[in-house]
Write a protein that holds these residues in place. Structure first.
Motif, PDB file in Angstrom:
ATOM      1  N   ASP A   1      43.514  35.684  42.032  1.00 36.20           N
ATOM      2  CA  ASP A   1      43.032  34.327  41.798  1.00 36.20           C
ATOM      3  C   ASP A   1      41.807  34.295  40.902  1.00 36.20           C
ATOM      4  OD1 ASP A   1      41.385  35.550  43.661  1.00 36.20           O
ATOM      5  OD2 ASP A   1      41.150  33.767  44.914  1.00 36.20           O
ATOM      6  N   LYS A   2      41.436  35.451  40.358  1.00 35.44           N
ATOM      7  CA  LYS A   2      40.308  35.519  39.434  1.00 35.44           C
ATOM      8  C   LYS A   2      40.753  36.006  38.058  1.00 35.44           C
ATOM      9  CE  LYS A   2      37.732  36.769  43.538  1.00 35.44           C
ATOM     10  NZ  LYS A   2      38.953  36.796  44.371  1.00 35.44           N
ATOM     11  N   LEU A   3      42.067  36.080  37.855  1.00 34.58           N
ATOM     12  CA  LEU A   3      42.624  36.646  36.636  1.00 34.58           C
ATOM     13  C   LEU A   3      43.463  35.619  35.890  1.00 34.58           C
ATOM     14  CD1 LEU A   3      43.767  40.010  38.254  1.00 34.58           C
ATOM     15  CD2 LEU A   3      41.767  39.696  36.773  1.00 34.58           C
ATOM     16  N   THR A   4      43.780  35.929  34.639  1.00 36.46           N
ATOM     17  CA  THR A   4      44.732  35.152  33.853  1.00 36.46           C
ATOM     18  C   THR A   4      45.978  36.011  33.650  1.00 36.46           C
ATOM     19  OG1 THR A   4      44.054  35.969  31.663  1.00 36.46           O
ATOM     20  CG2 THR A   4      42.758  34.161  32.627  1.00 36.46           C
ATOM     21  N   CYS A   5      47.007  35.444  33.055  1.00 36.21           N
ATOM     22  CA  CYS A   5      48.222  36.252  32.851  1.00 36.21           C
ATOM     23  C   CYS A   5      47.941  37.437  31.933  1.00 36.21           C
ATOM     24  CB  CYS A   5      49.349  35.384  32.299  1.00 36.21           C
ATOM     25  SG  CYS A   5      49.212  34.977  30.565  1.00 36.21           S
ATOM     26  N   PHE A   6      46.937  37.314  31.069  1.00 36.92           N
ATOM     27  CA  PHE A   6      46.592  38.404  30.165  1.00 36.92           C
ATOM     28  C   PHE A   6      45.759  39.463  30.883  1.00 36.92           C
ATOM     29  CE2 PHE A   6      46.561  34.440  27.530  1.00 36.92           C
ATOM     30  CZ  PHE A   6      47.766  34.650  26.896  1.00 36.92           C
ATOM     31  N   THR A   7      44.670  39.034  31.531  1.00 36.49           N
ATOM     32  CA  THR A   7      43.797  40.003  32.180  1.00 36.49           C
ATOM     33  C   THR A   7      44.465  40.637  33.390  1.00 36.49           C
ATOM     34  OG1 THR A   7      42.711  38.232  33.454  1.00 36.49           O
ATOM     35  CG2 THR A   7      41.695  38.879  31.364  1.00 36.49           C
ATOM     36  N   ALA A   8      45.383  39.931  34.049  1.00 34.73           N
ATOM     37  CA  ALA A   8      46.102  40.516  35.183  1.00 34.73           C
ATOM     38  C   ALA A   8      46.917  41.719  34.746  1.00 34.73           C
ATOM     39  CB  ALA A   8      46.989  39.469  35.849  1.00 34.73           C
TER      40      ALA A   8
ATOM     41  N   ARG B   1      38.243  31.250  34.861  1.00 35.15           N
ATOM     42  CA  ARG B   1      38.675  32.477  35.536  1.00 35.15           C
ATOM     43  C   ARG B   1      37.844  33.692  35.096  1.00 35.15           C
ATOM     44  NH1 ARG B   1      44.064  32.993  38.729  1.00 35.15           N
ATOM     45  NH2 ARG B   1      43.724  31.081  39.914  1.00 35.15           N
ATOM     46  N   GLN B   2      37.495  33.755  33.831  1.00 33.59           N
ATOM     47  CA  GLN B   2      36.660  34.869  33.377  1.00 33.59           C
ATOM     48  C   GLN B   2      35.314  34.868  34.092  1.00 33.59           C
ATOM     49  OE1 GLN B   2      38.548  37.385  31.884  1.00 33.59           O
ATOM     50  NE2 GLN B   2      36.781  37.610  30.539  1.00 33.59           N
ATOM     51  N   ARG B   3      34.747  33.691  34.284  1.00 34.23           N
ATOM     52  CA  ARG B   3      33.461  33.590  34.957  1.00 34.23           C
ATOM     53  C   ARG B   3      33.587  33.839  36.453  1.00 34.23           C
ATOM     54  NH1 ARG B   3      34.000  31.803  30.446  1.00 34.23           N
ATOM     55  NH2 ARG B   3      32.332  31.464  28.928  1.00 34.23           N
ATOM     56  N   GLU B   4      34.701  33.431  37.039  1.00 31.77           N
ATOM     57  CA  GLU B   4      34.933  33.746  38.449  1.00 31.77           C
ATOM     58  C   GLU B   4      35.108  35.250  38.645  1.00 31.77           C
ATOM     59  OE1 GLU B   4      36.998  29.879  40.473  1.00 31.77           O
ATOM     60  OE2 GLU B   4      38.298  31.116  39.202  1.00 31.77           O
ATOM     61  N   LEU B   5      35.796  35.897  37.706  1.00 33.62           N
ATOM     62  CA  LEU B   5      35.958  37.346  37.788  1.00 33.62           C
ATOM     63  C   LEU B   5      34.603  38.043  37.720  1.00 33.62           C
ATOM     64  CD1 LEU B   5      37.708  39.905  37.844  1.00 33.62           C
ATOM     65  CD2 LEU B   5      37.908  39.719  35.344  1.00 33.62           C
ATOM     66  N   LEU B   6      33.741  37.583  36.811  1.00 37.73           N
ATOM     67  CA  LEU B   6      32.410  38.183  36.694  1.00 37.73           C
ATOM     68  C   LEU B   6      31.636  38.024  37.993  1.00 37.73           C
ATOM     69  CD1 LEU B   6      30.003  39.418  35.221  1.00 37.73           C
ATOM     70  CD2 LEU B   6      29.479  37.134  34.337  1.00 37.73           C
TER      71      LEU B   6
ATOM     72  N   ALA C   1      33.129  40.362  40.571  1.00 37.41           N
ATOM     73  CA  ALA C   1      32.926  41.773  40.244  1.00 37.41           C
ATOM     74  C   ALA C   1      31.477  42.189  40.460  1.00 37.41           C
ATOM     75  CB  ALA C   1      33.338  42.042  38.796  1.00 37.41           C
ATOM     76  N   ALA C   2      30.544  41.276  40.195  1.00 35.95           N
ATOM     77  CA  ALA C   2      29.128  41.610  40.348  1.00 35.95           C
ATOM     78  C   ALA C   2      28.774  41.921  41.797  1.00 35.95           C
ATOM     79  CB  ALA C   2      28.266  40.458  39.832  1.00 35.95           C
ATOM     80  N   GLU C   3      29.562  41.428  42.760  1.00 38.00           N
ATOM     81  CA  GLU C   3      29.331  41.740  44.161  1.00 38.00           C
ATOM     82  C   GLU C   3      29.666  43.199  44.458  1.00 38.00           C
ATOM     83  OE1 GLU C   3      31.446  39.125  46.712  1.00 38.00           O
ATOM     84  OE2 GLU C   3      30.716  37.298  45.735  1.00 38.00           O
ATOM     85  N   HIS C   4      30.620  43.759  43.733  1.00 37.58           N
ATOM     86  CA  HIS C   4      31.084  45.128  43.969  1.00 37.58           C
ATOM     87  C   HIS C   4      30.468  46.116  42.989  1.00 37.58           C
ATOM     88  CE1 HIS C   4      34.201  43.496  46.622  1.00 37.58           C
ATOM     89  NE2 HIS C   4      34.315  42.549  45.715  1.00 37.58           N
TER      90      HIS C   4
ATOM     91  N   HIS D   1      22.373  32.724  38.529  1.00 36.84           N
ATOM     92  CA  HIS D   1      22.686  31.802  37.437  1.00 36.84           C
ATOM     93  C   HIS D   1      24.175  31.517  37.364  1.00 36.84           C
ATOM     94  CE1 HIS D   1      22.545  29.913  33.439  1.00 36.84           C
ATOM     95  NE2 HIS D   1      23.684  30.559  33.243  1.00 36.84           N
ATOM     96  N   TRP D   2      24.989  32.571  37.372  1.00 40.63           N
ATOM     97  CA  TRP D   2      26.430  32.371  37.190  1.00 40.63           C
ATOM     98  C   TRP D   2      27.104  31.809  38.434  1.00 40.63           C
ATOM     99  CZ3 TRP D   2      28.106  31.490  32.722  1.00 40.63           C
ATOM    100  CH2 TRP D   2      27.494  32.071  31.618  1.00 40.63           C
ATOM    101  N   GLU D   3      26.494  31.998  39.592  1.00 41.16           N
ATOM    102  CA  GLU D   3      27.021  31.332  40.781  1.00 41.16           C
ATOM    103  C   GLU D   3      26.890  29.816  40.641  1.00 41.16           C
ATOM    104  OE1 GLU D   3      26.589  31.386  45.661  1.00 41.16           O
ATOM    105  OE2 GLU D   3      25.310  32.681  44.418  1.00 41.16           O
ATOM    106  N   HIS D   4      25.754  29.377  40.136  1.00 42.21           N
ATOM    107  CA  HIS D   4      25.566  27.942  39.894  1.00 42.21           C
ATOM    108  C   HIS D   4      26.489  27.459  38.778  1.00 42.21           C
ATOM    109  CE1 HIS D   4      23.734  24.061  39.203  1.00 42.21           C
ATOM    110  NE2 HIS D   4      23.422  24.409  37.959  1.00 42.21           N
ATOM    111  N   ALA D   5      26.582  28.237  37.692  1.00 42.28           N
ATOM    112  CA  ALA D   5      27.414  27.827  36.557  1.00 42.28           C
ATOM    113  C   ALA D   5      28.885  27.739  36.950  1.00 42.28           C
ATOM    114  CB  ALA D   5      27.229  28.804  35.394  1.00 42.28           C
ATOM    115  N   VAL D   6      29.357  28.717  37.714  1.00 40.70           N
ATOM    116  CA  VAL D   6      30.761  28.702  38.126  1.00 40.70           C
ATOM    117  C   VAL D   6      31.044  27.489  39.013  1.00 40.70           C
ATOM    118  CG1 VAL D   6      32.459  29.900  39.573  1.00 40.70           C
ATOM    119  CG2 VAL D   6      31.200  31.161  37.829  1.00 40.70           C
ATOM    120  N   GLY D   7      30.094  27.124  39.840  1.00 39.69           N
ATOM    121  CA  GLY D   7      30.267  25.923  40.643  1.00 39.69           C
ATOM    122  C   GLY D   7      30.508  24.691  39.788  1.00 39.69           C
ATOM    123  N   ARG D   8      29.791  24.596  38.676  1.00 38.22           N
ATOM    124  CA  ARG D   8      29.980  23.461  37.763  1.00 38.22           C
ATOM    125  C   ARG D   8      31.288  23.609  36.976  1.00 38.22           C
ATOM    126  NH1 ARG D   8      29.203  19.621  39.042  1.00 38.22           N
ATOM    127  NH2 ARG D   8      28.888  18.622  37.015  1.00 38.22           N
ATOM    128  N   TRP D   9      31.639  24.845  36.580  1.00 38.57           N
ATOM    129  CA  TRP D   9      32.897  25.067  35.867  1.00 38.57           C
ATOM    130  C   TRP D   9      34.102  24.641  36.707  1.00 38.57           C
ATOM    131  CZ3 TRP D   9      34.861  26.314  31.221  1.00 38.57           C
ATOM    132  CH2 TRP D   9      33.988  26.763  30.232  1.00 38.57           C
TER     133      TRP D   9
END
Length: 373
Positions: free
Chosen positions: A10-17, A290-295, A298-301, A313-321
């Protein structure tokens, strides 16, 4: 938490998957690193009435030493896939959602759908992509391939009938040479890409894929709308559009906008959107999310990707995205029904995202996982 692909589609696209599946099959445990390098990133370049969206600072295929190839003869295609799987344990085909029976879009819609074919005691199609479609939820899955005849049916490609879809694949490949008119298409090693890539990029890719990775050996019908009846509304290219001018050339860098400028241009474009055709490319913005959700995941791991401030920063940005796709889908449905639409909230959201797009980039560019090929 698990970093296995099948639990995080659920964090990927058909390409990145597909690329992630191939990386994982070759032993890369931090499969996300090559897909997030120097990100998050977004660029747009006019392509006639459409836009080419780029979601990677460097197109992923040449960065990984890959290119698209293809053939109209199945025996040739199957032989090439067999050779790759025998040597590397994986190959990537460029398929079409319409022909994949486990997909919600089977026999309903045409869309690019890349698949990794792996050898797991028999050939298996790895399809971890998970999403909610207009036809219902689409979970990630692994599909046993019973025989070459079945794969022959599933492997028929998209064709070049929809320019918006072709643009997505061109952006991944970094070129218009994607064998679009071939019946069967797959990725193969691209010697010329490796030769063109600066040494520091090659060193980074080798580190990401494993110390034994050699880019010289690595893995590399919706009809078009009637132009007279399906033209997007005229778009402004003056004040507010940040110089977004029509162009059909991938090399027209003078027309390419990235980062905050790209989002400001999109805000201006969607502010004046009125017809269904104006919303043909909203899936490209879903891919950006999806790219930002993946980031963020991934940053958690992988704490080397972002520092604490970057993650905040990106947690806030992804919320808006995440608020953007529902607005775009609602507007497209109203446009399709001929109902008047108010795109003000879409434009405002994109403008807000532009202010957030200058956030921290991925810090880690190379770090062997210790799980080399």
């Amino acid at each position: 938490m698990s970093t296995a692909l099948h639990t995080h589609g659920d964090k990927l696209t058909c390409f990145t998957a597909a690329l992630a599946s191939a990386l994982a099959a070759r032993g890369e445990t931090r499969w996300w690193r090559p897909l997030l390098a120097d990100g998050p990133f977004l660029a747009v370049t006019p392509a006639a009435a459409l836009l080419r969206f780029e979601h990677h600072a460097t197109p992923p295929l040449p960065a990984l030493g890959l290119r698209v190839t293809g053939d109209n003869d199945w025996d040739t295609a199957h032989s090439a896939l067999s050779a790759q799987i025998a040597e590397h344990g994986v190959a990537v085909i460029l398929a079409d959602t319409y022909r994949l029976p486990w997909q919600r879009g089977h026999r309903r819609l045409h869309a690019p759908h890349w698949l990794a074919i792996v050898d797991d005691g028999g050939w298996v199609a790895e399809d971890p992509l998970a999403m909610t479609t207009e036809y219902g939820p689409q979970p990630g899955t692994r599909v046993h391939i019973p025989d070459p005849g079945k794969l022959r049916t599933w492997a028929v490609g998209l064709g070049a009938t929809d320019r918006a879809l072709t643009l997505r694949e061109e952006a991944m490949a970094g070129t218009t040479d994607i064998a679009a008119h071939r019946t069967y298409r797959w990725l193969e090693a691209d010697i010329s890409a490796a030769q063109r890539t600066p040494q520091h990029e090659l060193d980074r890719t080798r580190s990401q894929l494993g110390s034994h990775h050699d880019p010289l050996r690595a893995q590399r019908d919706r009809l078009p709308p009637d132009p007279a009846q399906h033209q997007p509304s005229p778009q402004p290219f003056g004040r507010g559009s940040e110089g977004l001018r029509p162009s059909s050339h991938m090399s027209a860098d003078r027309d390419r906008l990235s980062g905050p400028d790209a989002l400001r241009a999109l805000a201006a474009r969607y502010r004046f959107a009125r017809t269904e055709a104006d919303f043909d490319q909203i899936d490209d913005l879903w891919q950006a999310l999806r790219q930002r959700e993946l980031l963020l995941w991934a940053a958690e791991h992988d704490p080397d990707l972002l520092d604490e401030a970057g993650r905040a920063h990106w947690e806030h940005a992804v919320g808006r995205w995440r608020t953007l796709p529902p607005l775009l889908l609602h507007a497209r449905m109203r446009a399709a029904s001929g109902t008047s639409i108010d795109t003000g909230r879409i434009a405002e959201t994109l403008s807000e995202l532009a202010e957030l797009e200058s956030g921290p980039r991925v810090l880690a560019t190379s770090s062997p996982t210790g799980d080399h090929l």
